[in-house]
Design a protein around this motif. Structure first.
Motif, short mmCIF file in Angstrom:
data_model
loop_
_atom_site.label_atom_id
_atom_site.label_comp_id
_atom_site.label_asym_id
_atom_site.label_seq_id
_atom_site.Cartn_x
_atom_site.Cartn_y
_atom_site.Cartn_z
N MET A 1 38.02 27.20 39.37
CA MET A 1 37.60 28.60 39.38
C MET A 1 38.59 29.40 40.20
N ALA A 2 39.15 30.42 39.58
CA ALA A 2 40.13 31.25 40.28
C ALA A 2 39.42 32.19 41.25
N SER A 3 40.08 32.44 42.38
CA SER A 3 39.54 33.36 43.37
C SER A 3 40.55 34.46 43.65
N ILE A 4 40.05 35.65 43.97
CA ILE A 4 40.91 36.81 44.22
C ILE A 4 40.75 37.23 45.68
N SER A 5 41.87 37.44 46.34
CA SER A 5 41.82 37.92 47.72
C SER A 5 42.77 39.10 47.89
N ARG A 6 42.43 39.95 48.83
CA ARG A 6 43.24 41.15 49.08
C ARG A 6 44.22 40.85 50.21
N ARG A 7 45.48 41.25 50.03
CA ARG A 7 46.52 40.98 51.02
C ARG A 7 47.25 42.29 51.36
N ALA A 8 47.59 42.46 52.61
CA ALA A 8 48.36 43.64 53.03
C ALA A 8 49.83 43.26 53.14
N ARG A 9 50.67 44.02 52.46
CA ARG A 9 52.11 43.78 52.53
C ARG A 9 52.69 44.44 53.78
N LYS A 10 53.91 44.02 54.14
CA LYS A 10 54.57 44.57 55.32
C LYS A 10 54.88 46.05 55.16
N ASP A 11 55.08 46.48 53.90
CA ASP A 11 55.41 47.89 53.68
C ASP A 11 54.16 48.78 53.63
N GLY A 12 53.01 48.17 53.88
CA GLY A 12 51.77 48.95 53.92
C GLY A 12 51.01 49.00 52.62
N THR A 13 51.59 48.50 51.54
CA THR A 13 50.89 48.48 50.26
C THR A 13 49.95 47.28 50.20
N THR A 14 49.07 47.32 49.19
CA THR A 14 48.09 46.25 49.02
C THR A 14 48.47 45.38 47.83
N ALA A 15 48.34 44.09 48.00
CA ALA A 15 48.57 43.14 46.92
C ALA A 15 47.29 42.35 46.69
N TRP A 16 47.16 41.81 45.48
CA TRP A 16 45.98 41.02 45.12
C TRP A 16 46.43 39.63 44.70
N ARG A 17 45.94 38.64 45.41
CA ARG A 17 46.39 37.25 45.20
C ARG A 17 45.30 36.46 44.45
N VAL A 18 45.73 35.80 43.35
CA VAL A 18 44.84 34.94 42.57
C VAL A 18 45.19 33.49 42.89
N ALA A 19 44.25 32.77 43.47
CA ALA A 19 44.47 31.36 43.82
C ALA A 19 43.66 30.47 42.88
N TYR A 20 44.26 29.36 42.44
CA TYR A 20 43.59 28.43 41.52
C TYR A 20 44.29 27.09 41.59
N ARG A 21 43.71 26.08 40.97
CA ARG A 21 44.32 24.75 40.90
C ARG A 21 44.52 24.35 39.45
N ASP A 22 45.69 23.83 39.14
CA ASP A 22 45.94 23.28 37.82
C ASP A 22 45.28 21.91 37.71
N PRO A 23 44.86 21.52 36.51
CA PRO A 23 44.25 20.20 36.33
C PRO A 23 45.20 19.08 36.78
N GLY A 24 44.69 18.16 37.59
CA GLY A 24 45.48 17.04 38.05
C GLY A 24 46.40 17.34 39.21
N ASN A 25 46.41 18.57 39.69
CA ASN A 25 47.28 18.95 40.81
C ASN A 25 46.42 19.45 41.96
N PRO A 26 46.33 18.69 43.06
CA PRO A 26 45.47 19.11 44.17
C PRO A 26 46.01 20.29 44.96
N THR A 27 47.30 20.60 44.75
CA THR A 27 47.91 21.71 45.50
C THR A 27 47.54 23.04 44.86
N PRO A 28 47.01 23.98 45.63
CA PRO A 28 46.64 25.29 45.07
C PRO A 28 47.88 26.02 44.55
#
Length: 373
Positions: A1-28
């Motif tokens: 299940m993918a999750s979305i988190s809000r991130r603040a960039r150094k230049d002050g803008t906002t980024a949106w990060r989608v984190a998930y795992r591929d099948p068979g790969n424990p590393t996000p």
């Protein structure tokens, strides 16, 4: 299940990060987007298609697309094929939804759909359990759904909205053809005898001509001409109207379905009193088409139960198989039976009824033995 988190960039803008795992790969794995809408769209693709397929889809979107969806292609296809009834178009819309095509491919522009996408849908569909039957979706159902998809993608190619049809050549689950249920003459006569007298003639027409329900209930008196012998013409059939109702009169199933043949005078004698040329031979009490569902529940099922023909209980369509069995048993050539039934191809008739002709196979063995020295 993918999750979305809000991130603040150094230049002050906002980024949106989608984190998930591929099948068979424990590393996000993650992907970053400038807007929440783009991140949400990618997360939805990950959950639906998996990470690798979602990344391929994202790359195709970034390459650019005309953006026509399957739903938009369907509407254009319907507008350009005016012979399609509103009911048929409605059914196509329902197929896109219940087949999972709208969910799996509906958000992908048609020029970006590839064979991997179609294969993934076929695989998922083949593993789907029907809520109605509790069994896996029938291969024939998948074939019909795939046929609609291929038709729409082919239309997109014709319109210049896609370069190729990725549904073409996709391997589908194999359809196992079961032998049709064939009534014995005793069973047929028992059902006919137990039928409501007002509908016995309709059963006779279905069982002794092999025409389809939609064709029989659309017969008009102009379609039955006196003579020696009398003639019957099949040139119309009831088709689905809007919301699934069988109320739109149109051409039969195909060109081969439009046919003319002789019928026995004895059959004509069983019909109701002849009406006006454009009147239905078998109307309901209001003069319109007999509803298949009402007839099945209120007349057919009761007649089968009264006749003791319930294990298994035949369908109304099995009267068509009864006709074929009688014709073939009488020695009528299979190509003639095929023409009478309105099959598009004689191979359809052969596949359905080859098991009914063991005598012909035995005769062939005798011919082979006669050739031996």
């Amino acid at each position: 299940m993918a999750s979305i988190s809000r991130r603040a960039r150094k230049d002050g803008t906002t980024a949106w990060r989608v984190a998930y795992r591929d099948p068979g790969n424990p590393t996000p794995t993650s992907a970053t987007f400038d807007t929440h809408e783009a991140a949400d769209r990618f997360a939805t693709m990950v959950d639906r298609l998996g990470g690798p397929a979602a990344r391929r889809q994202l790359a195709r979107l970034e390459d650019g697309s005309d953006g026509h969806t399957l739903a938009e292609v369907l509407e254009d296809y319907a507008a350009r094929h005016r012979k399609l009834t509103p009911g048929t178009v409605d059914e196509y819309r329902r197929i896109l939804t219940r087949s999972g095509l709208a969910e799996a491919l509906g958000g992908i522009p048609v020029d970006l759909i590839v064979d991997d996408d179609v294969e993934a849908w076929v695989s998922a569909r083949a593993g789907t359990i029907s809520e109605e039957t509790g069994d896996r979706i029938a291969p024939k159902t998948i074939k019909n759904e795939h046929g609609l998809l291929s038709t729409l993608l082919g239309h997109a190619v014709t319109r210049g909205w896609a370069r190729s049809n990725p549904a073409r050549g996709i391997e589908l689950p194999e359809i196992e053809l079961a032998d049709p249920l064939v009534l014995t003459r005793e069973q047929y006569e028992a059902i006919h005898q137990a039928m409501d007298p007002d509908y016995q003639a309709l059963v006779q027409v279905l069982g002794s001509t092999g025409i389809r329900w939609g064709e029989a209930t659309a017969l008009q008196w102009r379609d039955i001409t006196p003579g020696t012998p009398p003639q019957m013409v099949v040139r119309r059939a009831w088709k689905r109207g809007q919301k699934g109702a069988w109320r739109v009169e149109g051409l039969p199933k195909s060109k081969r379905s439009r046919r003319k043949f002789s019928i026995p005078q004895k059959l004509v004698d069983t019909l109701p009193d002849r009406g006006a040329p454009g009147a239905l031979v078998f109307p309901n009490r209001e003069g319109g088409a007999i509803a298949h569902s009402n007839f099945h529940q209120r007349k057919w099922v009761r007649a089968c139960e009264a006749a003791g023909v319930t294990d298994p209980r035949p369908r109304i369509h099995d009267l068509r198989h009864y006709f074929a069995s009688v014709m073939l048993a009488a020695g009528v050539p299979i190509h003639v039976v095929s023409e009478r039934m309105g099959h598009d191809d004689i191979s359809t008739t052969v596949k359905l009824y080859a098991f009914l002709t063991p005598e012909a196979q035995a005769a062939g063995l005798d011919d082979m033995e006669a050739m031996l020295i």
